[in-house]
Scaffold this active site. Structure first.
Site, mmCIF file in Angstrom:
data_model
loop_
_atom_site.group_PDB
_atom_site.id
_atom_site.type_symbol
_atom_site.label_atom_id
_atom_site.label_comp_id
_atom_site.label_asym_id
_atom_site.label_seq_id
_atom_site.Cartn_x
_atom_site.Cartn_y
_atom_site.Cartn_z
ATOM 1 N N CYS A 83 0.808 -1.227 0.000
ATOM 2 C CA CYS A 83 0.000 0.000 0.000
ATOM 3 C C CYS A 83 0.839 1.273 0.000
ATOM 4 O O CYS A 83 0.303 2.359 -0.213
ATOM 5 C CB CYS A 83 -0.942 -0.005 1.198
ATOM 6 S SG CYS A 83 -2.112 -1.370 1.183
ATOM 7 N N CYS A 216 -13.736 1.326 6.990
ATOM 8 C CA CYS A 216 -12.750 0.574 6.214
ATOM 9 C C CYS A 216 -12.610 1.177 4.822
ATOM 10 O O CYS A 216 -13.613 1.522 4.189
ATOM 11 C CB CYS A 216 -13.184 -0.886 6.074
ATOM 12 S SG CYS A 216 -13.518 -1.734 7.636
ATOM 13 N N SER A 217 -11.386 1.285 4.340
ATOM 14 C CA SER A 217 -11.181 1.788 2.980
ATOM 15 C C SER A 217 -11.625 0.736 1.973
ATOM 16 O O SER A 217 -11.486 -0.465 2.210
ATOM 17 C CB SER A 217 -9.713 2.151 2.759
ATOM 18 O OG SER A 217 -8.877 1.024 2.922
ATOM 19 N N HIS A 347 -8.887 3.828 -2.323
ATOM 20 C CA HIS A 347 -7.533 3.322 -2.086
ATOM 21 C C HIS A 347 -7.077 2.395 -3.211
ATOM 22 O O HIS A 347 -6.927 1.183 -3.010
ATOM 23 C CB HIS A 347 -7.498 2.608 -0.737
ATOM 24 C CG HIS A 347 -6.150 2.119 -0.314
ATOM 25 N ND1 HIS A 347 -4.966 2.691 -0.728
ATOM 26 C CD2 HIS A 347 -5.798 1.080 0.511
ATOM 27 C CE1 HIS A 347 -3.952 2.036 -0.191
ATOM 28 N NE2 HIS A 347 -4.431 1.051 0.556
#
Length: 397
Positions: A83, A216-217, A347
């Site tokens: 990430c 939560c992404s 994301h």
């Protein structure tokens, strides 16, 4: 480093749900890269190298993407750091410029993802082969390994530990998500622009207790790009009015501190984030007290709280009270994630770190529209990836 690197152009696509059919990865990369070049007022022929981040595309997807901008024969690097991929690409591009090797470099990140939660990182299905097996092993020893999405488990268990150790509440965790969803309403590039109340967030489906879906992404498709240039290049091309300096930047990886305590708080990255922030502050001569606007890695609501502590916005254990006080939104001491953050902006792994740079560049130029932080002069970006990597970047106008 022998010189300063400046961000002179940025661009990003809208972040959208995966499998929307809107575009392919090379098309979104062309849009983001072309927008960054237009923003800088530069022709692609002036780019000397391209550093390109992606996690879920084939090995030379960077070339396929960059060739959409031009076929000039420059070196093209494919970067994958989980990430933290986008910020790693940005850091490499900055190093090329600040070292004096190049005068103008493109940092580009993109991702075309699939629906559903991320797995544990074992592409073969063999958990022991996973690059994050040691991280999940720490979690399993203390909390077991359940059936919910692995990343939600490890961050959810970090949230439980924070609650047990410091008295952090579910309402404080939800306050992070409430703030970031509210911020994203003013961001036309955000995947989600709906405003949710704290009650909505607490009442949404539990993913891994205490984390609910709205904390939560999501998985996302999208791309972002930044053009970095030397001081000489900025001067020669008359870019002084739009140039934003990279004042300090550092990347760290896990040390024994990540694993020794057996705590998910440490294994998800608070120690390496703290180390990266310390180094970036030292290089820039700036501190948390000098920062006006922050884009940080809120993959889950708890990680925003852990990052407040790692960045020195508050002492360990005080982050829940900090967000509840309003100190991290408009009218407070800092504005954190004015873009909506990962939770609401989205994301797409390879693009996230560069999208943070784009948001901060617009903020420091005063071009962020309805989400503008008044008088912003110093911005901080924080991006992490399990496995692990943490990158902290300080930008100054």
């Amino acid at each position: 480093m022998t010189g300063t690197a400046f961000v002179v152009g940025v661009g990003m696509t809208r972040f959208v749900k995966p499998e929307s059919g809107e575009w392919r990865y090379w098309e979104m990369a062309q849009e983001a890269g072309g927008t960054a070049l237009t923003d800088a007022g530069l022709d692609y022929g002036l780019i000397e190298q391209a550093v390109v981040g992606h996690c879920q595309q084939p090995s030379t997807a960077a070339q396929r993407a960059v060739y959409q901008l031009g076929l000039t024969g420059i070196p093209v690097y494919n970067v994958n750091n989980n990430c933290a991929t986008g910020s790693t690409a940005l850091l490499m591009a900055r190093q090329f410029v600040a070292s004096g090797l190049n005068d103008c470099v493109l940092a580009l990140g993109f991702e075309q993802m699939k629906k559903g939660a991320l797995g544990a990182g074992a592409g073969s299905g063999d958990f022991a082969a996973s690059p994050v097996a040691r991280h999940y092993g720490v979690m399993a020893a203390r909390h077991g390994f359940g059936t919910t999405p692995p990343t939600a488990q490890i961050f959810g268990n970090a949230a439980r530990e924070h609650m047990e150790r410091y008295g952090t509440t579910r309402e404080q965790l939800a306050a992070v998500a409430e703030k970031n969803h509210r911020h994203s309403a003013a961001n036309p590039c955000a995947q989600f622009r709906d405003v949710h109340t704290r009650a909505d967030i607490l009442g949404s489906r539990t993913v891994h207790d205490p984390l609910t879906k709205l904390q939560c992404s999501p998985t996302s498709d999208g791309a972002a790009a930044a053009v970095l240039a030397s001081e000489r290049f900025v001067r020669d091309h008359g870019l002084q009015d739009q140039a934003v300096a990279v004042a300090g930047q550092a990347m760290t990886t896990d040390t024994e501190d990540s694993f020794a305590s057996g705590s998910c708080i440490d294994v998800v990255g608070r120690p390496m984030s703290r180390a990266a922030a310390t180094r970036a502050y030292e290089e820039s001569g700036l501190g948390a007290e000098d920062v006006d606007v922050i884009e940080l890695h809120d993959c889950f609501s708890v990680n925003e709280l852990l990052t407040y502590e790692a960045l020195g916005l508050c002492a360990d254990g005080e982050s829940g009270e900090l967000v509840a006080s309003g100190a991290t939104t408009y009218g407070g001491r800092w504005v954190v994630n004015p873009s909506g953050g990962l939770i609401s902006k989205g994301h797409p792994l390879g693009a996230t770190g560069i999208a943070q740079c784009a948001e901060l560049t617009w903020q420091l130029r005063g071009l962020a529209g309805g989400r503008q932080v008044h008088g912003a002069r110093v911005g901080l970006a924080h991006n992490i990836g399990l496995g692990g990597a943490a990158v902290v970047t300080l930008l100054r106008r």
